[in-house]
Design an enzyme around this catalytic site. Sequence first.
Site, short mmCIF file in Angstrom:
data_model
loop_
_atom_site.label_atom_id
_atom_site.label_comp_id
_atom_site.label_asym_id
_atom_site.label_seq_id
_atom_site.Cartn_x
_atom_site.Cartn_y
_atom_site.Cartn_z
N GLY A 1 0.82 -1.23 0.00
CA GLY A 1 0.00 0.00 0.00
C GLY A 1 0.85 1.27 0.00
O GLY A 1 2.08 1.23 0.03
N VAL B 1 1.17 3.64 2.37
CA VAL B 1 1.97 3.77 3.59
C VAL B 1 2.94 2.59 3.71
O VAL B 1 4.09 2.75 4.10
CB VAL B 1 1.05 3.87 4.83
CG1 VAL B 1 1.87 3.83 6.12
CG2 VAL B 1 0.24 5.16 4.78
N SER C 1 -2.24 -9.66 -3.68
CA SER C 1 -0.84 -9.48 -4.09
C SER C 1 0.09 -10.57 -3.55
O SER C 1 1.31 -10.48 -3.76
CB SER C 1 -0.34 -8.09 -3.70
OG SER C 1 -0.86 -7.70 -2.49
N ARG D 1 -6.89 3.47 18.19
CA ARG D 1 -6.31 4.71 18.75
C ARG D 1 -6.96 5.18 20.04
O ARG D 1 -6.28 5.69 20.93
CB ARG D 1 -6.40 5.84 17.72
CG ARG D 1 -5.44 5.67 16.57
CD ARG D 1 -5.53 6.87 15.65
NE ARG D 1 -4.83 6.60 14.40
CZ ARG D 1 -5.21 7.07 13.23
NH1 ARG D 1 -6.29 7.85 13.14
NH2 ARG D 1 -4.54 6.79 12.15
N CYS E 1 -2.58 11.32 10.74
CA CYS E 1 -1.51 12.11 10.13
C CYS E 1 -1.59 13.60 10.48
O CYS E 1 -0.58 14.23 10.83
CB CYS E 1 -1.53 11.93 8.62
SG CYS E 1 -3.17 12.07 7.89
N ARG F 1 -9.73 18.72 2.08
CA ARG F 1 -8.87 18.05 1.09
C ARG F 1 -8.57 19.05 -0.03
O ARG F 1 -9.50 19.70 -0.54
CB ARG F 1 -9.60 16.83 0.52
CG ARG F 1 -8.73 15.96 -0.36
CD ARG F 1 -7.77 15.09 0.39
NE ARG F 1 -8.43 14.06 1.17
CZ ARG F 1 -7.81 13.30 2.07
NH1 ARG F 1 -6.52 13.46 2.33
NH2 ARG F 1 -8.48 12.40 2.77
N HIS G 1 0.67 17.47 4.13
CA HIS G 1 -0.45 18.26 4.68
C HIS G 1 0.06 19.60 5.19
O HIS G 1 1.15 19.67 5.80
CB HIS G 1 -1.09 17.53 5.86
CG HIS G 1 -1.83 16.27 5.52
ND1 HIS G 1 -2.16 15.91 4.23
CD2 HIS G 1 -2.34 15.30 6.32
CE1 HIS G 1 -2.83 14.76 4.27
NE2 HIS G 1 -2.95 14.37 5.52
P1 A2P Z 1 -3.15 -5.54 -1.39
O1 A2P Z 1 -2.19 -4.72 -2.18
O2 A2P Z 1 -2.86 -7.00 -1.50
O3 A2P Z 1 -4.60 -5.20 -1.62
P2 A2P Z 1 -3.75 1.48 0.42
O4 A2P Z 1 -4.36 2.06 1.67
O5 A2P Z 1 -2.64 2.30 -0.12
O6 A2P Z 1 -4.76 1.12 -0.59
O7 A2P Z 1 -3.06 0.06 0.90
C1 A2P Z 1 -3.75 -0.95 1.62
C2 A2P Z 1 -2.78 -2.09 1.98
O8 A2P Z 1 -3.48 -2.99 2.84
C3 A2P Z 1 -2.31 -2.90 0.80
O9 A2P Z 1 -1.01 -3.36 1.05
C4 A2P Z 1 -3.31 -4.05 0.79
O10 A2P Z 1 -2.83 -5.22 0.17
C5 A2P Z 1 -3.43 -4.29 2.27
N1 A2P Z 1 -4.65 -5.03 2.62
C6 A2P Z 1 -5.93 -4.70 2.36
N2 A2P Z 1 -6.77 -5.63 2.84
C7 A2P Z 1 -6.01 -6.59 3.42
C8 A2P Z 1 -6.26 -7.81 4.09
N3 A2P Z 1 -7.51 -8.25 4.28
N4 A2P Z 1 -5.22 -8.55 4.54
C9 A2P Z 1 -3.95 -8.10 4.36
N5 A2P Z 1 -3.64 -6.94 3.74
C10 A2P Z 1 -4.65 -6.20 3.27
#
Ligand code: A2P
Length: 331
Positions: A13, A15, A41, A101, A130, A230, A237
């Site tokens: 993702g 972050v 992924s 939090r 943030c 936003r 920010h």
């Molecule tokens: P993935 O890339 O496999 O979807 P962002 O906020 O930038 O969209 O990133 C969200 C992050 O959280 C990504 O790495 C995403 O993985 C991961 N993610 C979302 N849902 C799950 C889940 N159920 N289990 C593990 N990781 C998750």
Amino acid sequence: MKNYKVAVVGATGMVGRTFLKVLEEYKLPVSEYVLFASARSAGSEIDFMGKKYTIKELNESSFDEGFDIALFSAGGSTSEKFAPIAASKGCVVIDNSSAWRMDPNVPLVIPEVNPEDIKLNKGIIANPNCSTIQAIVALKPLHDKYKIKRIVYSTYQAVSGAGVAGWNDLENGIKGEQPKKFPHPIFNNCIPHIDVFTENGYTKEEMKMVNETKKILHDDSLRITVTTVRVPVFNSHSEAINVEFEKPFDLDELKALLASSEGIVVQDDPQNNVYPLAAEATGTDSVYVGRIRRDFSVDSGINMWVVADNIRKGAAANAVQIAKKMMEMDA
Ligand code: A2P
């Protein structure tokens, strides 16, 4: 010093990728990293620390192999479900979501501000919102010296705070496409709406700033009001912060206090057009403070302009700094 085994959850993702970048830079005493994301992924490869890492799917048994620390940024529902599982296996979770939090058993930590709260953790430490992090880095030394009575926050928040989807809305909006993440086009616009609206007319983002400020500063008596907006900026920010103090202050002394405080860079030379700017803060871990001036409408108060990289200091870098501080406390 001990060598730690660290998990990164949500490594693909916005972050999560910055976690990896910051970890490469900070060079912590870590013997092994394991990177997790969703089934989408799993199996894909990421370059990290000079080699290829294969992303693993996060599941109930992911933490069975034994981790010391897990950095989470995979959304609130993933944290709600998996942070307690990780903690039950002896791992300390540093969670970037808002899920934990305000839990009284979970410390909410900014390393420059309340590092001692790290010790109160029972397996989960929360990384603040943030916008709250950058504001409090600037406010804490002022609160200690002049005792804050009231804060008015007005934010100008970048699209990266809404993840990849938010970033894409600005990039595609410039080309004339309709938004997918935001309720209105963000290009050429300012949207006074971040996160969902609550019953009192404020958004969740606004109430996070109110509640998290009180929790981190351990002061429920603070009077705080917020408008979060936003803006069409990709990253970092900016915040206009108005603060009223109980005690009087000398403006030069106050500026010197900010300049000597950890994590802050004062950029305040308006005659030469020097003040904090989002485009310049991006890629760094400091909180930049400028336009520091007396609020003439109250007995003791100031206005200031506070800018930071929301993905680094506002999220990934703050979390990695918590991990670093934990390791130093262990040593
Ligand atoms: P993935 O890339 O496999 O979807 P962002 O906020 O930038 O969209 O990133 C969200 C992050 O959280 C990504 O790495 C995403 O993985 C991961 N993610 C979302 N849902 C799950 C889940 N159920 N289990 C593990 N990781 C998750």
